[in-house]
Design a protein around this motif. Structure first.
Motif, short mmCIF file in Angstrom:
data_model
loop_
_atom_site.label_atom_id
_atom_site.label_comp_id
_atom_site.label_asym_id
_atom_site.label_seq_id
_atom_site.Cartn_x
_atom_site.Cartn_y
_atom_site.Cartn_z
N VAL A 134 -21.46 -27.53 15.74
CA VAL A 134 -21.66 -26.82 14.82
C VAL A 134 -20.23 -25.48 15.10
O VAL A 134 -19.61 -24.95 14.31
CB VAL A 134 -22.93 -25.37 14.97
CG1 VAL A 134 -22.47 -23.95 14.46
CG2 VAL A 134 -24.36 -26.57 14.02
N LEU A 135 -20.00 -25.46 16.53
CA LEU A 135 -18.99 -25.18 16.75
C LEU A 135 -17.15 -25.16 16.79
O LEU A 135 -16.64 -24.88 15.95
CB LEU A 135 -19.06 -24.43 18.25
CG LEU A 135 -19.49 -24.05 19.19
CD1 LEU A 135 -19.44 -23.77 20.66
CD2 LEU A 135 -19.23 -22.42 18.91
N LEU A 136 -17.81 -26.70 16.50
CA LEU A 136 -16.20 -27.69 16.12
C LEU A 136 -16.31 -27.43 14.42
O LEU A 136 -14.93 -26.76 14.56
CB LEU A 136 -16.33 -29.47 16.96
CG LEU A 136 -16.08 -29.20 17.77
CD1 LEU A 136 -16.28 -30.43 18.48
CD2 LEU A 136 -14.76 -28.61 18.52
N LEU A 137 -16.75 -27.53 13.89
CA LEU A 137 -16.88 -27.34 12.21
C LEU A 137 -16.77 -25.74 11.83
O LEU A 137 -15.82 -25.34 10.80
CB LEU A 137 -18.49 -27.43 11.61
CG LEU A 137 -18.77 -28.86 11.40
CD1 LEU A 137 -20.07 -29.91 10.88
CD2 LEU A 137 -18.04 -29.86 11.04
N SER A 138 -17.58 -24.37 13.01
CA SER A 138 -16.73 -23.48 12.93
C SER A 138 -15.32 -22.94 12.90
O SER A 138 -15.45 -21.86 13.00
CB SER A 138 -17.94 -22.44 12.84
OG SER A 138 -18.05 -22.22 14.69
N LEU A 139 -14.92 -23.80 13.58
CA LEU A 139 -13.87 -23.41 14.17
C LEU A 139 -12.47 -22.61 13.18
O LEU A 139 -12.06 -21.89 12.90
CB LEU A 139 -13.08 -24.25 14.50
CG LEU A 139 -11.35 -23.90 15.92
CD1 LEU A 139 -11.77 -22.72 16.79
CD2 LEU A 139 -10.62 -24.92 16.32
N GLY A 140 -12.50 -23.74 11.83
CA GLY A 140 -11.34 -23.16 10.96
C GLY A 140 -12.06 -21.97 10.04
O GLY A 140 -11.30 -21.29 9.11
N SER A 141 -13.41 -21.48 9.66
CA SER A 141 -13.50 -20.47 9.17
C SER A 141 -13.84 -19.50 9.90
O SER A 141 -13.60 -19.68 10.68
CB SER A 141 -15.02 -21.61 8.60
OG SER A 141 -16.17 -21.13 9.20
N THR A 142 -14.21 -18.42 9.13
CA THR A 142 -14.41 -17.62 9.08
C THR A 142 -16.05 -16.75 9.04
O THR A 142 -16.31 -15.74 8.85
CB THR A 142 -13.26 -16.01 8.76
OG1 THR A 142 -13.69 -16.67 7.22
CG2 THR A 142 -11.66 -16.57 9.03
N ALA A 143 -16.35 -18.14 8.75
CA ALA A 143 -17.64 -17.75 8.73
C ALA A 143 -18.62 -16.91 9.52
O ALA A 143 -19.61 -16.02 9.32
CB ALA A 143 -18.66 -18.78 8.42
N PHE A 144 -18.32 -17.10 10.96
CA PHE A 144 -18.60 -16.26 12.23
C PHE A 144 -18.22 -15.36 13.23
O PHE A 144 -17.38 -15.56 13.06
CB PHE A 144 -19.43 -17.58 12.80
CG PHE A 144 -20.23 -18.58 13.25
CD1 PHE A 144 -21.30 -17.81 12.23
CD2 PHE A 144 -19.84 -20.20 13.55
CE1 PHE A 144 -21.65 -19.91 11.82
CE2 PHE A 144 -21.34 -21.05 13.68
CZ PHE A 144 -21.62 -20.52 12.20
N GLY A 145 -19.20 -14.72 13.33
CA GLY A 145 -18.25 -12.87 13.85
C GLY A 145 -18.10 -14.13 16.02
O GLY A 145 -18.79 -14.07 15.99
N PRO A 146 -17.75 -12.98 16.44
CA PRO A 146 -17.45 -13.14 18.10
C PRO A 146 -19.19 -13.38 18.64
O PRO A 146 -19.03 -14.04 19.52
CB PRO A 146 -16.83 -12.08 18.51
CG PRO A 146 -16.12 -10.92 16.93
CD PRO A 146 -17.15 -11.70 16.20
N LEU A 198 -23.36 -18.95 20.73
CA LEU A 198 -23.88 -20.62 20.56
C LEU A 198 -22.67 -21.06 22.17
O LEU A 198 -23.77 -22.82 22.74
CB LEU A 198 -23.03 -20.84 19.69
CG LEU A 198 -22.40 -20.49 18.32
CD1 LEU A 198 -22.32 -21.21 17.30
CD2 LEU A 198 -24.42 -21.79 18.13
N LEU A 199 -22.11 -20.93 22.89
CA LEU A 199 -21.74 -20.67 24.45
C LEU A 199 -22.50 -20.08 25.59
O LEU A 199 -22.42 -21.69 25.73
CB LEU A 199 -20.50 -19.75 24.20
CG LEU A 199 -20.05 -20.37 26.11
CD1 LEU A 199 -19.43 -21.90 25.95
CD2 LEU A 199 -18.97 -19.70 25.49
N GLY A 200 -23.01 -19.33 24.61
CA GLY A 200 -24.52 -19.58 26.08
C GLY A 200 -25.36 -20.44 26.03
O GLY A 200 -25.76 -20.90 27.05
#
Length: 131
Positions: free
Chosen positions: A20-32, A38-40
């Motif tokens: 999910v982290l890798l797929l979201s890298l190019g989009s702006t769908a997620f906030g900080p 997700l990192l936690g």
């Protein structure tokens, strides 16, 4: 005979978080905040649930240290042996050199995958926080 308990696939849920982290890298769908959560989750998976070898100290013979090769969960936890359960965070951990402490991170394919997935997940999360 039907298997009991959780499926074997469920023990790899942290790699789904990495995907999910890798797929979201190019989009702006997620906030900080989502990247931080997700990192936690990925950190908890790698440290306490990823299937790896135990790596706890079996014995010392002079300058040679032998490590346990039993299966365990996470880079911090030991195997089924009572002495190995928390040995990685116990007093033996504090007396080892950094080379001996980090040897378990690269002890097998599973540990390498867990270590690299956390490193990649951290880079992706930091990149996501500052985009």
């Amino acid at each position: 005979m039907a298997s009991r308990g959780k499926s074997k696939l469920w023990q790899y849920w942290g790699y789904g978080v990495l995907a999910v982290l890798l797929l979201s890298l190019g989009s702006t769908a997620f906030g900080p905040a989502v990247y931080a959560v997700l990192l936690g989750l990925l950190l908890l998976f790698v440290l306490f649930q990823a299937p790896v070898y135990s790596g706890a100290i079996n014995r010392r013979r002079g300058s040679v240290v032998e490590f346990c090769r039993n299966n365990s969960f996470g880079l911090f936890l030991g195997c089924h042996l009572r002495q190995h359960e928390w040995q990685k965070l116990g007093s033996d951990w504090w007396s080892l050199s950094w080379r001996e402490k980090t040897q378990g991170l690269w002890s097998g394919g599973q540990a390498k995958l867990a270590t690299l997935s956390f490193a990649v997940g951290t880079v992706v999360s930091v990149a996501g926080l500052f985009k």
